[in-house]
Every structure is written in C-alpha cells, then in structure tokens.
Design a protein around this motif. Structure first.
Motif, short mmCIF file in Angstrom:
data_model
loop_
_atom_site.label_atom_id
_atom_site.label_comp_id
_atom_site.label_asym_id
_atom_site.label_seq_id
_atom_site.Cartn_x
_atom_site.Cartn_y
_atom_site.Cartn_z
N SER A 1 0.83 -1.19 0.00
CA SER A 1 0.00 0.00 0.00
C SER A 1 0.87 1.26 0.00
CB SER A 1 -0.88 0.03 1.25
OG SER A 1 -1.49 -1.21 1.44
N MET B 1 -11.39 4.45 -3.29
CA MET B 1 -10.01 4.39 -3.78
C MET B 1 -9.78 5.39 -4.90
SD MET B 1 -8.09 0.94 -5.01
CE MET B 1 -7.15 0.98 -6.53
N ASN B 2 -10.78 5.59 -5.74
CA ASN B 2 -10.62 6.50 -6.87
C ASN B 2 -11.17 7.90 -6.58
OD1 ASN B 2 -9.47 4.71 -9.12
ND2 ASN B 2 -11.16 3.49 -8.30
N HIS C 1 -4.19 8.57 -3.04
CA HIS C 1 -4.39 8.25 -1.64
C HIS C 1 -3.63 9.22 -0.74
CE1 HIS C 1 -5.14 5.91 1.91
NE2 HIS C 1 -3.87 5.60 2.08
N LYS D 1 -6.28 -0.70 -2.13
CA LYS D 1 -5.69 -1.18 -3.37
C LYS D 1 -6.35 -2.49 -3.78
CE LYS D 1 -1.54 -3.06 -3.25
NZ LYS D 1 -1.79 -4.46 -3.62
N TYR E 1 -13.99 0.74 -4.63
CA TYR E 1 -13.65 1.40 -5.88
C TYR E 1 -13.92 2.90 -5.80
CZ TYR E 1 -14.01 2.57 -10.90
OH TYR E 1 -13.86 3.14 -12.14
N ARG F 1 -0.28 6.02 -9.43
CA ARG F 1 -1.49 6.86 -9.46
C ARG F 1 -2.34 6.64 -8.22
NH1 ARG F 1 -3.48 9.38 -13.88
NH2 ARG F 1 -5.65 9.16 -13.23
N ARG F 2 -2.56 5.37 -7.90
CA ARG F 2 -3.37 5.03 -6.73
C ARG F 2 -2.76 5.61 -5.47
NH1 ARG F 2 -1.57 2.26 -2.44
NH2 ARG F 2 -0.47 0.83 -3.83
N TRP F 3 -1.42 5.44 -5.35
CA TRP F 3 -0.72 5.92 -4.17
C TRP F 3 -0.82 7.44 -4.07
CZ3 TRP F 3 3.57 9.15 -3.92
CH2 TRP F 3 4.22 9.24 -2.69
N SER G 1 -0.24 1.97 -10.12
CA SER G 1 -0.09 1.89 -8.67
C SER G 1 0.45 3.20 -8.10
CB SER G 1 0.82 0.72 -8.30
OG SER G 1 0.25 -0.48 -8.78
N ARG H 1 -6.43 -5.23 -11.36
CA ARG H 1 -6.81 -3.83 -11.44
C ARG H 1 -8.31 -3.72 -11.67
NH1 ARG H 1 -5.84 -1.28 -17.27
NH2 ARG H 1 -7.30 0.09 -16.20
#
Lengths: 565, 565
Positions: A17, B202-203, A54, A118, B199, A49-51, A47, A124
């Motif tokens: 994460s 997270m987004n 977040h 995640k 989802y 992007r996700r991080w 990933s 994904r």
C-alpha cells in the motif's frame, strides 16, 4: 527519478500500500514532497497513481505525524536504495522529538493501518471508459463467433485441483489454490482449454463448436506496465469432434483472420507450423525422444530471444549435442509458403520421417482450404513457431501484428492470437481414455484492448461510456415533477433518457452536461411549454431547437434517432 | 427411492465423485443396478445425472471388479443408511473371491481414481441452451441500465481479505479464502457492493451511476435443486453521489419496475420500507439500541417464517422482553400505501420518534416521485420488510413475483430484486471517513434465469443456441472447395453461415441439420449450378427454392433476412 525507477516504484506499490509496506511512513511523505512524482501520474503507472491519489487525502499535519520508516518495514532492497539515494531520506527522517513522533506514529497506525486501498497484486479495476472499449472489442469478436455458428458455454471460476494437475508442466506453480476450508481442494482456472476438455469428457460430448470468454488466473510476476496481469481475459473458440482432416483447423485460421480484419488494428500475418513437423525435425536431427518437449519449449523462445540464446539453452541447460543443435538451427530459421513445404518434403533428412511427412500433408491441405476461404495470403509457414503448451498434437498457429504499428512499443511484433490442435486432452479426463479431437484458438484479448484503446485515443471520436439519447432539462424552477413525467414517458417508449438529480438545476449546467457526455438531444421545458402542452427538442451539436407537442414527442425523437444512425 | 432420498443422494454427489467418496466402489454398482436411479435423471438432480452418465462409461467387467465400499470411505451417515437399507448393500457386497477382488480393486483405483469428473461443490457448468437464455435476460437488463445512462465497471474476482472484513457480520464465515501462497491474503468477492464502495473510495469518486454484472462466491450450504449455488451471478445497479433526497432512490425503484416489466415473467410488487422507520419502531417499543440490528435481522426472516417463530427468535435467542416483541409484532405485520404512512405518522408511539418521522417523509416523497415516473402502482409499504445486510441506512426495497406463477414451486413468492440506501459504506474505506451516499439494487439474476427457462420451455419457440443464418449444402460429391468458397463469400458480406465438415455429406442430412438447428436458409450447389454460375436458395421452413446468380447471392440473402426480421 528516471522512468525505470518509477517503474520499480510502481511494481512495489502494486504489492504494498505504501513505500514502507502496509502502513504509511515518513518515506511516503518524503517521496511526496520530493517533487519526483508527477501530480497526475500517467496511466502507465497505475499503482503510483493510486498511491498519489491516496496520499492527497492526508492533511499536512497528518503527514508530519507519520512514523519513521523502520527497518522492519517491508521494502525491497532495490527500492530502499532508490528512496535513500534519490531523496536523502536519512537526513530528513531524523526525528525532532521522539515522544511526539511516537504519538503521531500510533495515531496514524491505528487510523491509516485499516485502509489498504488497493486491488490485489497483479489485478486492477476497469473504469467506465475502459469497459466501453472492452465491450466494443468483445462485440466485434462475438459477431465473428456467431458467424461460424458457435455456441457459448460457461464453467466455474475454480476447478478441483486435480483437474488442473499435470496439464501445464512447469507452469503449474503459477496456479492459484483456494484455502483448504474443509471439503474439496480447489484451484482457480489457469486457462479455458482444460476446463473445456473436462466439460466435453464429463458430458460425453462428441462434437461441439463453442466459445468461452472469461478471466483466468496465473500467479505470475505481473508486468502490469506492459499490460500483463495475474487476472486477465481469455477469449477462446474451439471445435471438438471427429471430422475430415484440416477442415476445422482451416476454419480456426479463417476466424483469426476475420477477427483481426474486423477489429482493423493494423497489418498482421498468421504464422503456422505443425507439431509433427517439429518432432520429425528433432528426430531426424538426432534429438532423443525424451527431449522432444524440452527442446520444443526452447524453440518456443525464438520469438523473444536470438538463436544464440536458444542454442545455449538447448546445449547448456538441456544437454543437447552442439552439432545436433546447429542442425536444428538450420531448420527453425526457415519460413515461407507452399514452396517451402514442397522443398522440405524432399529434404534428405525429412524424406524418411513419417511424422514430418504427415505434417507437410496437413499444411498443404490447410493452404488449399485457406485459399478457398479467402485467407491464404495471410499465412506464413514458420518452422520456428513452436507454441509453449505441451498438449498440442498437430497444426499450431499464431497471429502477429506487424512491427512498428503498436505505437510506443518500439517495433515489438505482438502476438495477438494463438492456438492449435490438441487431440489427446479430452482423453485425459475420460475413464476409458476415449478422446475427442479438438482444435482451437485463443485471442490475446488484453493486448487487443490495449491496442484498441490507443487507437481510440488517437482518434477524435472518443468512445462514450453511456448510451443516453436524450437529456431532459428545465429552463426554470419547479419543473422536477414535469421532468420525471417526461423521463417516464421516454423510457416507456424505449428511449434512453437522463435528467438532473437537482430540484432546480441551472439551464446552462444541464446543456453543458449533455454536451460533455455526447448526449445527442435535449428535451427542454419551462413554464410556458408546460402550459401549452409542448416541449422544445434541441440538437446538442447544432444547437437548433424545434417545438414539439407532448403527445408527438416520442415519435419525433425516434425519427431523429433513426436519421442519425 | 423417494424424491427426498434422491435429493440427499444428489447433495452427496455434488461433493463427492462417487457414492463411497472419491473412488468408485461396489456401492456405485449396487445403486446402478438397483433400478432406483432413472436412466435419464431429471435436470433437477444435476449431480445424479453426472454420476449416471459417468457410470455408463464402465463396462460390465469393470463394474464387477470395483472394490468394496470400505468403512474408511467418505460417505455420510444419512446416505450410508439409505444405501444400506434400500439396496441391501451388505448382502450383495460379500466378495466371492478375495484375491480377484483385490486385484480388481487396485486396477480400478489406479485407473478411475484419477478421473474426478465433476465441478466443485455448489458450482455447475452452463450448456449452450442455458447460456442463450442467460444472454437474453442479460441483454434485456442491460438495455434498461443503458436507458438510465449507467456506465459499467469491473473489479477483480478477489480482494484483499481486509477489504471484506467487517462488512457482512455473521455471514463472514461464508467467505472463500485463497491459500496463503506468500504475499497478500486474498478472498473471493462475496458481493459486488463492497468492491464498489472500495472502488469509489479508492478513486475518490464523488458521483457515479454504474452497473456491474459478475459472479460472487459464498461457501454456503448449496441448495442446488432450488437454484442456489456457491458461485452465482449478481447484477447490480448503484447510484453514488450527494443528491436531492429520494431522487436516486426513486430511480432505482423505477428501474426495478422497468426490468421486471420488460422481462415479462409475471405479476410483481415492489415492497418498500425504511431502516429509520424500523429503528424508530424498535426505539418506541423499547428495544435497547444495541439490539436494533439483531432484532432487525430477526424481522428479516418474516418472509420465510411465521411471526411465531420470529417472535421466538427475538425472545429466546436475542433476549427481548416478550411484551416488547408483541408490540413490534403489531407494527411489522402492517402493509399498505400512502394512507398507512399518514396513519403511522400520527401513531402515538411514533409521533415522537425523529427517526421514524424522517423515514415517513422519505417514503412520502418516494411515492410522489414514483407517481410522476409512472411506477407507483407497483409499490407496497411493507413494515415487515427488513433486508438482511447491516449496511443499509435508509429506504429499502424488494421486488417479489406474485405467488403461484413460478410453476412447480408450490406458490412460493419469490424475491427477484432487492436493495436500498447505504450511506456509510464508502466512508469505511476512506482514510478520513469521508463518505459518499449510495443507493442501489441487485437483481436475483439466477432466479430470473430459472423462471425465464421455464417460460421458454413452456413455449414452442425454443431459444436457438446459435445465430446461423445460412447453411451451405451440396447436392453431389466433390463440392467441398465450392462450399468453402461460398462460406468465404458469405462471411465477407457479414452473413452468418455454416457448412458440413464432411468431404461428401449426404444432402438429406444437410437439410435435416438446417431444420433441426433452426437455420432459416440453405444455399445449395451441385455440378450444374457450379457450371452455370448459380446457386439455389432454399427456405428451410417453406422448402421453397429459387435459383440465384452467384454474384447476386449476398444481396438476395440480405434482402430475405431483412424481410424476415
């Protein structure tokens, strides 16, 4: 950070994460303020992007209070060095006040430790725009399957473990097992071919032409930036049954051609070869029978590695005599068409090989049938094509997009479909070993999605994620109930219609929404329209408006939709 | 064997390959020759069907040689008694010749032990005819989703285990875990709602109207004969976003009505209630706050159990004061429409309950909006509707088909869709607990499939598993290449066409195939047709034939297809 380092970071964040593992630490903060991470990282780094998204949810004080990156944290060496070297972590991480730091650490651990936002490693989510591309590609492929009279089946996502055992050779280690929760021992399917063979045997089916589109699971080391995942779609078409030689095989090749030509993703060739020809060559060159499959598996790497490396694997790893390897090398570099088949039929070494001769006869028939079916010009007889899986027994094929078309992939020649004949697999499931001959093809659908997506992005007409035809808008306040009534009327007539969820939305916002979402028509009402029993129908792109009676509305809308289609 | 015993046997065979466990034994043989198992067992006993088909593959001598049923074999007591009592197993199983028996046992163990020809417990395959029904139902539902401008998303089949933890209450024990193979701890998804909330969080999505159709997994005790499986489809539509009260909720109710009316599977009502009303009632009746959820969960059983049993659960299991339970009983049996809301608004006990009053206000709005949307007549305010899941926070609804329609299910009133508002779930995934209000509906799609299947079977026009439009047939020998050319031509023109895989198929067989498979047209060639550059086009149902020039063929076929559509 270099592009390569960003890729390493993305790989790390696909498993963990945070930079330091499952909990946020100062390492995340330092990385965040280093300026090395773009504020809107590219989609090729999902990933990261996700991080980044977040991390943006932490306040400045929360970030300050994050605990130090401890040695016990899960962070691989490569990334650890990267973080330390690039960002001078050690200097910045010195705690100002041990007590305060500890308190902050506990707080954020207790709080943020819960939110591992995640998806599992190698998987994904797919957002609406991506799904729209997928639907488009799927529908094209389905239409070709239906062209051939194929039927659809569905099997469970998991199978008894023993159904999968002994089918995939070395790759069996990549199978996902379910936890033994008391009861049967289960594994997630690894492909759709083995479940298909199990289905045919179990239901004692003697012939079927079926397609199956579903996700399969491999605990591989994911290379997600290159579109390779642990969970991915397969799209299979297979023909089972005892038929005239090469007729179903030719149909599979024709179908590959039809799908690729209909998807219109660029030029392609369909490489063909035959397992019996390969076996014939191996035998004639002096490969011992027990090394046929390992040597075949080495030849399979020719599309990714130069001959020298493949030869090295044959000699050093698989203990083949160097001169035998060299003779094989002479053959596997050959490619051509019917004239090559004729030449090899009379080759001194292969003349006496019954296996090779049977393979040549099949390929000649395949060329002949393909000519009648109108797809022979796409075929290339490639002696270096081997296909990885053990279960093939006859003709094998692989479709490749020609180099330099995929944009950004530096001229990679991409394999987008592959398959072949496997006559013994069903027999492995039958108590009496009774088999049903099969031939089939699997489309590399994830790759096709990626290419289609790039193509769509390059064009101006972007794919809409919705199909809405009419937006119901109001020009003044107090129109909610009227808008709902219009929605009811339009839906009843089968017209796709949306409206705002606001009681009193602003007119300009409503028109803008229709424009942004590509909704072709707006139905507009105000007080005067309601009083007069009419509505205005507005064309979103031309902005032209006409007044229409309420009871003629659905007829008018339908006419306009037909004209536009 | 009684029907109930056959059901027990089916349940057993859904977990085990054979009567005695994973290996065939004399118990299978005895059962087989007992005459108790129909030669073609009904589809309602899928595992008995599988077993019977499998047993048919053993020869008489193989059956004779099967080993005895040993005590160590996996066979549950109930079935063991059933087999022993009904079939006099013990007498028949006495070995004639110990040595021979042992040899036979080893052979068949070594051989048959490998072939566990079954799908995992609680799962099944779907054959082409079943898939055709599914596609039809799905397409109808998709068309309604698109009517509302919904977009599609997809999430992985498994999630990090902690994503699912704490979302399903007691049912968490039904979650399928993946084996810890080093790395993350994963579980198969239990529903589509929790992954959706993950989802959205997270987004960082603030509003979305999405649908998601996919299979979910529950290690429940499957009642497969009643269509309940461990792997089954969910079909969800949800609206996330901060909007005007009850507008998205009314849209969900409208959508349920639209789907059910479009599927045309019989009369239905949509029961509605509100969690705040239930909480208000519980509070006003004197239920302690910590017992709200357990008591709500007891009320949820009212659709399956009589009030007496639900009351017993409240009092005996959940320790509720009997008089409190009785007061609750007065409320939960009420159902009606707007007039009931108005009556309850002024109820002495509920007057002072802010929660109940907020719920009443919502429901009044829901009725009003539903009226404008044209679906209010299907609504029933049912105080006994509670819905099982913990996460609902507002309006809840459930659509039921009216009794006596489902044929064979003895007047069961079947729930075919359900949902409600859940405003806090997204917040459970956000590091700052920031939430996004959501409302949604999930269709009981497996039930809808089953009803559609029964309906289709009752009608004469059976669903075709293929879409083939033209069968290319030959009237004499040596026409293979001509047939292939015609296939190539027809496919290129986008016409769905098949032909026989035989070199020289018999004309009558070809025409019969077209008839059996509902293929509307046959293109027929013989030597004279080839010489003259024409083909015959035959209408399969009328058997009328016309002669058409080769270069006009595709035009003629397309015209005929358009006329027929």
């Amino acid at each position: 950070m270099t592009e390569k380092e960003l890729l390493i970071l993305d790989g790390h964040l696909s498993e963990y994460s945070y930079v330091g593992g499952y909990l946020p630490t100062q390492a995340d903060f330092v990385l965040l303020k280093s300026g090395h991470i773009p504020s809107d990282p590219p989609h090729s780094l999902p990933s990261v992007r996700r991080w980044a998204a977040h991390m943006a949810s932490f306040s400045a004080s929360e970030l300050e209070a994050l605990p130090q990156l401890k040695d016990g944290c899960k962070i691989d060496e490569q990334l650890s060095n990267l973080v330390k070297n690039n960002l001078n972590m050690e200097k910045k991480e010195a705690p100002k006040n041990a007590g305060e730091q500890k308190k902050g650490a506990q707080n954020s651990k207790g709080k943020s430790g819960k939110f591992v936002l995640k998806t599992p490693k190698g998987t994904r989510d797919y957002n609406p725009a991506e799904m729209a591309v997928r639907r488009k590609v799927f529908n094209t492929i389905y239409s070709v399957f239906h062209m051939h009279g194929a039927v659809e089946i569905e099997t469970p996502v998991f199978e008894l473990k023993e159904v999968l055992t002994g089918k995939y050779g070395e790759d069996s280690k990549l199978i996902y097992d379910l936890e033994d929760q008391g009861g049967e021992i289960l594994s997630l399917r690894y492909d759709l071919t083995v479940p298909f063979a199990r289905y045919v045997a179990m239901n004692k089916i003697t012939n079927i032409k079926r397609y199956h589109v579903a996700r399969v699971y491999r605990r591989d080391n994911p290379a997600m930036t290159r579109g390779r995942y642990r969970e991915f779609y397969q799209c299979d078409f297979d023909i089972a049954g005892q038929y005239e030689a090469m007729l179903p095989d030719a149909e599979c090749v024709q179908l590959v051609h039809q799908v690729l030509s209909k998807l219109d993703l660029g030029e392609y060739t369909i490489k063909i070869n035959h397992r019996k020809i390969l076996d014939g060559v191996f035998g004639a060159c002096g490969v011992p029978a027990e090394k046929f499959r390992p040597i075949c598996s080495a030849v399979d790497k020719l599309d990714k590695s130069p001959w020298e490396e493949v030869r090295k694997e044959m000699v050093d790893e698989k203990g083949l005599d160097p001169s035998v390897a060299d003779t094989i090398g002479e053959y596997v570099k050959l490619s051509g068409r019917e004239e090559l088949i004729e030449k090899l039929e009379n080759d001194e070494r292969l003349k006496g090989s019954a296996a090779a001769q049977a393979g040549f006869a099949d390929l000649k028939l395949l060329f002949e049938y393909s000519k009648a079916l109108g797809c022979d010009t796409y075929l290339v007889f490639d002696m270096g094509l081997a296909r990885g899986l053990d279960y093939y027994t006859g003709v094998i094929y692989e479709a490749v997009l020609k180099a330099g078309q995929e944009g950004g992939e530096e001229g990679t020649v991409g394999s987008v479909a592959g398959g072949g004949r496997y006559d013994q697999l069903v027999g492995m499931f039958d108590p009496k070993k009774k088999t049903v001959p099969c031939v089939g093809v699997s489309f590399g659908i994830e790759r096709l999605f990626a290419i289609q997506e790039r193509k769509d992005k390059a064009q101006t007409d972007k794919i809409r994620a919705t199909q809405t035809e009419v937006f119901v808008a109001s020009a003044c306040k107090g129109m909610l109930m009227e808008r709902l009534k219009l929605l009811g009327t339009l839906h009843t007539a089968g017209i796709k219609a949306e409206s705002s969820y606001k009681n009193n939305p602003k007119l300009l916002n409503q028109l803008q929404y229709a424009e942004d979402n590509g909704i072709p028509m707006v139905v507009l009402i105000g007080e005067s329209e309601v009083q007069e029993g009419v509505v205005k129908v507005r064309n979103t792109s031309s902005r032209e408006e006409v007044t229409v009676k309420r009871d003629e509305l659905t007829t008018v809308i339908k006419q306009r939709l037909t004209v536009n289609l």
